[in-house]
Design a protein around this motif. Structure first.
Motif, PDB file in Angstrom:
ATOM      1  N   PRO A 128      20.840 -22.044  -1.510  1.00 11.91           N
ATOM      2  CA  PRO A 128      20.569 -22.054  -0.060  1.00 11.91           C
ATOM      3  C   PRO A 128      19.084 -21.871   0.210  1.00 11.91           C
ATOM      4  CG  PRO A 128      21.456 -19.924  -0.722  1.00 11.91           C
ATOM      5  CD  PRO A 128      21.511 -20.793  -1.935  1.00 11.91           C
ATOM      6  N   GLU A 129      18.549 -22.673   1.118  1.00 13.31           N
ATOM      7  CA  GLU A 129      17.108 -22.690   1.347  1.00 13.31           C
ATOM      8  C   GLU A 129      16.597 -21.403   1.985  1.00 13.31           C
ATOM      9  OE1 GLU A 129      16.064 -26.166   3.498  1.00 13.31           O
ATOM     10  OE2 GLU A 129      16.523 -27.534   1.843  1.00 13.31           O
ATOM     11  N   GLU A 130      17.425 -20.732   2.766  1.00 11.06           N
ATOM     12  CA  GLU A 130      16.997 -19.491   3.402  1.00 11.06           C
ATOM     13  C   GLU A 130      17.832 -18.333   2.854  1.00 11.06           C
ATOM     14  OE1 GLU A 130      16.920 -17.637   7.894  1.00 11.06           O
ATOM     15  OE2 GLU A 130      16.265 -19.729   7.623  1.00 11.06           O
ATOM     16  N   ILE A 131      17.158 -17.314   2.325  1.00 14.57           N
ATOM     17  CA  ILE A 131      17.853 -16.181   1.722  1.00 14.57           C
ATOM     18  C   ILE A 131      17.307 -14.879   2.311  1.00 14.57           C
ATOM     19  CG2 ILE A 131      18.307 -17.374  -0.455  1.00 14.57           C
ATOM     20  CD1 ILE A 131      15.921 -15.817  -1.640  1.00 14.57           C
ATOM     21  N   GLU A 132      18.079 -13.810   2.126  1.00 14.14           N
ATOM     22  CA  GLU A 132      17.636 -12.483   2.551  1.00 14.14           C
ATOM     23  C   GLU A 132      17.915 -11.506   1.418  1.00 14.14           C
ATOM     24  OE1 GLU A 132      17.950 -11.017   6.774  1.00 14.14           O
ATOM     25  OE2 GLU A 132      19.386  -9.635   5.836  1.00 14.14           O
ATOM     26  N   TRP A 156       0.835  -1.206   0.000  1.00 15.88           N
ATOM     27  CA  TRP A 156       0.000   0.000   0.000  1.00 15.88           C
ATOM     28  C   TRP A 156       0.870   1.257   0.000  1.00 15.88           C
ATOM     29  CZ3 TRP A 156      -4.196  -1.810  -1.532  1.00 15.88           C
ATOM     30  CH2 TRP A 156      -4.943  -2.793  -0.882  1.00 15.88           C
ATOM     31  N   ALA A 157       1.883   1.258   0.866  1.00 17.81           N
ATOM     32  CA  ALA A 157       2.670   2.476   1.100  1.00 17.81           C
ATOM     33  C   ALA A 157       3.835   2.630   0.131  1.00 17.81           C
ATOM     34  CB  ALA A 157       3.188   2.482   2.536  1.00 17.81           C
ATOM     35  N   ARG A 158       4.069   1.648  -0.744  1.00 23.00           N
ATOM     36  CA  ARG A 158       5.198   1.681  -1.667  1.00 23.00           C
ATOM     37  C   ARG A 158       6.516   1.842  -0.901  1.00 23.00           C
ATOM     38  NH1 ARG A 158       2.468  -0.527  -4.989  1.00 23.00           N
ATOM     39  NH2 ARG A 158       1.537   0.390  -6.844  1.00 23.00           N
ATOM     40  N   ARG A 159       6.734   0.926   0.030  1.00 20.69           N
ATOM     41  CA  ARG A 159       7.954   0.955   0.832  1.00 20.69           C
ATOM     42  C   ARG A 159       8.773  -0.301   0.549  1.00 20.69           C
ATOM     43  NH1 ARG A 159       7.776   4.946   4.759  1.00 20.69           N
ATOM     44  NH2 ARG A 159       9.643   4.046   5.723  1.00 20.69           N
ATOM     45  N   ALA A 160      10.061  -0.133   0.355  1.00 20.03           N
ATOM     46  CA  ALA A 160      10.958  -1.262   0.163  1.00 20.03           C
ATOM     47  C   ALA A 160      11.047  -2.049   1.474  1.00 20.03           C
ATOM     48  CB  ALA A 160      12.333  -0.772  -0.270  1.00 20.03           C
ATOM     49  N   ALA A 161      11.655  -3.225   1.391  1.00 19.15           N
ATOM     50  CA  ALA A 161      11.732  -4.072   2.585  1.00 19.15           C
ATOM     51  C   ALA A 161      12.895  -5.038   2.474  1.00 19.15           C
ATOM     52  CB  ALA A 161      10.430  -4.842   2.779  1.00 19.15           C
ATOM     53  N   VAL A 162      13.340  -5.500   3.620  1.00 13.95           N
ATOM     54  CA  VAL A 162      14.289  -6.606   3.681  1.00 13.95           C
ATOM     55  C   VAL A 162      13.460  -7.873   3.892  1.00 13.95           C
ATOM     56  CG1 VAL A 162      16.176  -7.669   4.944  1.00 13.95           C
ATOM     57  CG2 VAL A 162      16.166  -5.188   4.563  1.00 13.95           C
ATOM     58  N   LEU A 163      13.559  -8.772   2.950  1.00 15.07           N
ATOM     59  CA  LEU A 163      12.753  -9.994   2.949  1.00 15.07           C
ATOM     60  C   LEU A 163      13.629 -11.190   3.298  1.00 15.07           C
ATOM     61  CD1 LEU A 163      10.027 -11.474   1.965  1.00 15.07           C
ATOM     62  CD2 LEU A 163      11.229 -11.726  -0.207  1.00 15.07           C
ATOM     63  N   ARG A 164      13.247 -11.929   4.323  1.00 11.23           N
ATOM     64  CA  ARG A 164      13.887 -13.205   4.635  1.00 11.23           C
ATOM     65  C   ARG A 164      12.951 -14.304   4.180  1.00 11.23           C
ATOM     66  NH1 ARG A 164      14.531 -16.194   9.375  1.00 11.23           N
ATOM     67  NH2 ARG A 164      13.352 -14.615  10.535  1.00 11.23           N
ATOM     68  N   TYR A 165      13.460 -15.224   3.350  1.00  9.95           N
ATOM     69  CA  TYR A 165      12.570 -16.118   2.592  1.00  9.95           C
ATOM     70  C   TYR A 165      13.121 -17.538   2.569  1.00  9.95           C
ATOM     71  CZ  TYR A 165       9.538 -17.480  -1.342  1.00  9.95           C
ATOM     72  OH  TYR A 165       8.599 -18.070  -2.139  1.00  9.95           O
ATOM     73  N   ARG A 166      12.195 -18.505   2.638  1.00 14.36           N
ATOM     74  CA  ARG A 166      12.553 -19.924   2.537  1.00 14.36           C
ATOM     75  C   ARG A 166      12.173 -20.420   1.137  1.00 14.36           C
ATOM     76  NH1 ARG A 166      10.152 -22.073   7.030  1.00 14.36           N
ATOM     77  NH2 ARG A 166       8.161 -21.961   5.965  1.00 14.36           N
ATOM     78  N   ARG A 167      13.125 -21.032   0.430  1.00 15.99           N
ATOM     79  CA  ARG A 167      12.848 -21.541  -0.916  1.00 15.99           C
ATOM     80  C   ARG A 167      13.231 -23.016  -0.996  1.00 15.99           C
ATOM     81  NH1 ARG A 167      17.515 -18.639  -4.684  1.00 15.99           N
ATOM     82  NH2 ARG A 167      19.324 -19.541  -3.604  1.00 15.99           N
ATOM     83  N   TRP A 168      12.929 -23.643  -2.126  1.00 17.60           N
ATOM     84  CA  TRP A 168      13.086 -25.092  -2.218  1.00 17.60           C
ATOM     85  C   TRP A 168      14.506 -25.525  -2.547  1.00 17.60           C
ATOM     86  CZ3 TRP A 168      14.762 -27.145  -6.866  1.00 17.60           C
ATOM     87  CH2 TRP A 168      14.671 -26.315  -7.975  1.00 17.60           C
ATOM     88  N   ARG A 169      15.317 -24.647  -3.165  1.00 20.40           N
ATOM     89  CA  ARG A 169      16.674 -25.038  -3.533  1.00 20.40           C
ATOM     90  C   ARG A 169      17.697 -24.343  -2.617  1.00 20.40           C
ATOM     91  NH1 ARG A 169      15.314 -21.246  -7.515  1.00 20.40           N
ATOM     92  NH2 ARG A 169      16.800 -19.537  -7.763  1.00 20.40           N
TER      93      ARG A 169
END
Length: 312
Positions: free
Chosen positions: A164-168, A149-162
């Protein structure tokens, strides 16, 4: 807060006609005594509101009176576009705003159209999630939506299938998509525009505002993403023979003969093996040979496991 409640009370009476103090109290989630005070305040302000006691009593507006206090707040306007998906609006923290927006929209309609809108709501319901499987847990949906809504960037910590499984990553959230009961975040970053499942978000921290790239359209992007996904999904082909029932279940046009020859796209040997076994005797796989051999081996294993059937 009280001013908002008075407007809601007025709109309820305009939309529904006569309502008792108890009914109004339940709708507004206040006490009956509060309803009495609110109706007295409206009457003192010159609103042609009157009440009657008894079994057929209640509050109502003078026939023909219509308020023009139907302007939507920002949250209500956003929620109005989710009117067909009340659960989605609630997930985004807009459930109450959606209810108020609906009330205001109905109040703004002429009587005939208002009644027609009511009939539609009574007869049609969109339920997006599938039958099987529980809804995904999305604890970070609210902050993700707020960043969109606010058009604000973010630091995303995410789990994926390959690996490295956890990325930022630092991302710029462009939009949210609800597909088959699952939320997806569309966001830009150093590696371009990516699609992230919100239920796989492990952490989300908002940063500074960003400027949307010129020409980006969420619907256009999603259509292209789905087309690319399907193209990557079906990378192979199988040659099969189908009975009329098998053709119907697989979405193939039958030829009218006992068997219909067809070539169908497949995702992989493993995936096709499971899907084709669901069709039982209504399919025969001719090629590729690896898939035919896998299905034949499974059938032999099943025959051995279950043995000969007893005579009926």
């Amino acid at each position: 807060m009280r001013a908002s409640r008075l407007v809601t009370l007025l709109l309820l009476l305009q939309n529904r006609g006569r309502m008792t103090a108890q009914q109004l109290a339940e709708e507004l989630e206040v006490s009956v005594r509060t309803v009495y005070r609110d109706t007295e305040a409206l009457a003192a302000a010159g609103i042609p509101l009157y009440g009657a006691a008894g079994h057929a009593g209640g509050y109502r507006l003078l026939d023909g009176y219509r308020t023009r206090l139907t302007g939507l707040t920002a949250d209500e306007a956003q929620a109005a576009f989710l009117a067909a998906l009340p659960d989605a609006a609630a997930d985004l923290g807009l459930g109450e705003a959606l209810a108020t927006a609906r009330l205001k929209l109905r109040a703004a309609l002429p009587t005939q159209l208002r009644e027609h809108a009511g009939r539609i709501q009574e007869r049609f319901l969109l339920d997006a999630p599938g039958w099987y499987g529980e809804a995904d847990s999305t604890p970070h949906l609210a902050p993700v939506a707020a960043a969109v809504w606010a058009r604000r960037a973010a630091v995303l910590r995410y789990r994926r299938w390959r690996a490295p499984e956890e990325i930022e990553r630092r991302v710029e959230p462009y939009g949210l998509v609800l597909k088959a009961g699952r939320w997806y975040l569309i966001a830009g970053g150093q590696s371009g525009i990516r699609t992230y499942r919100v239920d796989q978000v492990l952490g989300f921290r908002t940063l500074e505002e960003f400027v949307m790239p010129d020409g980006f359209d969420l619907a256009t992007y999603w259509t292209g993403y789905l087309a690319g996904f399907r193209a990557r999904l079906h990378t192979g082909e199988a040659q099969v023979r189908l009975t009329a029932e098998g053709a119907r279940r697989l979405g193939v046009t039958p030829t009218g003969d006992p068997w219909t020859d067809a070539r169908v796209p497949i995702e992989s040997i493993d995936h096709a093996h499971g899907e084709f076994l669901r069709l039982g005797a209504d399919i025969e796989v001719l090629a590729p040979a690896e898939l035919r051999d896998r299905i034949a081996a499974t059938v032999r294993t099943l025959a051995t496991r279950y043995g000969s059937l007893p005579d009926c």
